[in-house]
Design a protein around this motif. Structure first.
Motif, PDB file in Angstrom:
ATOM      1  N   GLY A  85       0.835  -1.195   0.000  1.00 50.43           N
ATOM      2  CA  GLY A  85       0.000   0.000   0.000  1.00 50.43           C
ATOM      3  C   GLY A  85       0.867   1.242   0.000  1.00 50.43           C
ATOM      4  O   GLY A  85       2.067   1.177  -0.298  1.00 50.43           O
ATOM      5  N   ASP A  86       0.261   2.377   0.350  1.00 47.96           N
ATOM      6  CA  ASP A  86       0.959   3.660   0.369  1.00 47.96           C
ATOM      7  C   ASP A  86       2.334   3.525   1.024  1.00 47.96           C
ATOM      8  O   ASP A  86       2.458   2.926   2.099  1.00 47.96           O
ATOM      9  CB  ASP A  86       0.171   4.703   1.185  1.00 47.96           C
ATOM     10  CG  ASP A  86      -1.208   4.968   0.605  1.00 47.96           C
ATOM     11  OD1 ASP A  86      -1.677   4.167  -0.218  1.00 47.96           O
ATOM     12  OD2 ASP A  86      -1.800   5.982   0.981  1.00 47.96           O
ATOM     13  N   ASP A  87       3.335   4.102   0.382  1.00 46.66           N
ATOM     14  CA  ASP A  87       4.695   4.212   0.906  1.00 46.66           C
ATOM     15  C   ASP A  87       5.506   2.923   0.830  1.00 46.66           C
ATOM     16  O   ASP A  87       6.652   2.900   1.276  1.00 46.66           O
ATOM     17  CB  ASP A  87       4.721   4.742   2.359  1.00 46.66           C
ATOM     18  CG  ASP A  87       4.019   6.091   2.482  1.00 46.66           C
ATOM     19  OD1 ASP A  87       4.027   6.859   1.509  1.00 46.66           O
ATOM     20  OD2 ASP A  87       3.463   6.372   3.566  1.00 46.66           O
ATOM     21  N   TRP A  88       4.948   1.871   0.270  1.00 46.07           N
ATOM     22  CA  TRP A  88       5.702   0.629   0.107  1.00 46.07           C
ATOM     23  C   TRP A  88       6.514   0.680  -1.179  1.00 46.07           C
ATOM     24  O   TRP A  88       6.132   1.330  -2.147  1.00 46.07           O
ATOM     25  CB  TRP A  88       4.766  -0.575   0.082  1.00 46.07           C
ATOM     26  CG  TRP A  88       4.307  -0.952   1.462  1.00 46.07           C
ATOM     27  CD1 TRP A  88       3.388  -0.299   2.219  1.00 46.07           C
ATOM     28  CD2 TRP A  88       4.766  -2.049   2.254  1.00 46.07           C
ATOM     29  NE1 TRP A  88       3.237  -0.925   3.432  1.00 46.07           N
ATOM     30  CE2 TRP A  88       4.070  -2.006   3.474  1.00 46.07           C
ATOM     31  CE3 TRP A  88       5.688  -3.073   2.038  1.00 46.07           C
ATOM     32  CZ2 TRP A  88       4.284  -2.941   4.484  1.00 46.07           C
ATOM     33  CZ3 TRP A  88       5.879  -4.002   3.042  1.00 46.07           C
ATOM     34  CH2 TRP A  88       5.189  -3.938   4.248  1.00 46.07           C
ATOM     35  N   VAL A  89       7.626  -0.023  -1.164  1.00 45.99           N
ATOM     36  CA  VAL A  89       8.515  -0.126  -2.317  1.00 45.99           C
ATOM     37  C   VAL A  89       8.603  -1.585  -2.741  1.00 45.99           C
ATOM     38  O   VAL A  89       8.630  -2.484  -1.906  1.00 45.99           O
ATOM     39  CB  VAL A  89       9.915   0.427  -1.954  1.00 45.99           C
ATOM     40  CG1 VAL A  89      10.973  -0.049  -2.923  1.00 45.99           C
ATOM     41  CG2 VAL A  89       9.888   1.944  -1.908  1.00 45.99           C
ATOM     42  N   VAL A  90       8.643  -1.800  -4.055  1.00 44.54           N
ATOM     43  CA  VAL A  90       8.803  -3.131  -4.631  1.00 44.54           C
ATOM     44  C   VAL A  90      10.100  -3.119  -5.442  1.00 44.54           C
ATOM     45  O   VAL A  90      10.284  -2.244  -6.295  1.00 44.54           O
ATOM     46  CB  VAL A  90       7.608  -3.474  -5.561  1.00 44.54           C
ATOM     47  CG1 VAL A  90       7.801  -4.852  -6.186  1.00 44.54           C
ATOM     48  CG2 VAL A  90       6.290  -3.386  -4.806  1.00 44.54           C
TER      49      VAL A  90
END
Length: 135
Positions: A85-90
């Motif tokens: 979700g918001d603010d996550w990095v992949v």
């Protein structure tokens, strides 16, 4: 704000603002010789599309929405799955098959860095159908 490709010139941008403002499936903001920045907007229930970049590492950050990330060594072996979700990095390693599906009820707003660049300078895909990659 000018959502066009400013590369390879020096450039600064409020990336959160640019990502949230973008309504195209994909808009290229900066293309240099070794890296590329794009912003993406994925409709609820839609996905980026299962793909692999043999020679590209990829960084994606979620600015809004909720997504399901799938990755794996083969198209039919996506053994890595996470919700983001918001603010996550992949972080997608080169050679890894990957997809992100919007599992929320609002547009999934993402920005993505490819190294080296993946798309032609100035690429804009208003909709997913405009992206003619072979996935």
């Amino acid at each position: 704000m000018s959502l066009t490709d400013h590369g390879p010139n020096p450039y600064v941008v409020n990336i959160e603002e640019a990502t949230l403002e973008n309504s195209n499936y994909r808009t290229t903001l900066w293309t240099g010789p070794h890296m590329q920045l794009t912003v993406m907007s994925i409709k609820p229930g839609d996905d980026i599309g299962l793909e692999v970049h043999e020679d590209h590492d990829q960084f994606l950050r979620i600015e809004a929405g909720k997504g399901r990330v799938q990755m794996g060594p083969a198209k039919d072996q996506l053994d890595f799955e996470r919700e983001v979700g918001d603010d996550w990095v992949v972080l997608v390693p080169a050679g890894s098959w990957h997809n992100i599906t919007n599992i929320g009820d609002e547009d999934l707003k993402v920005y993505s860095l490819y190294a080296p660049p993946e798309h032609a300078h100035g690429t804009v895909h208003p909709t997913k159908a405009d992206d003619h990659h072979d996935h």
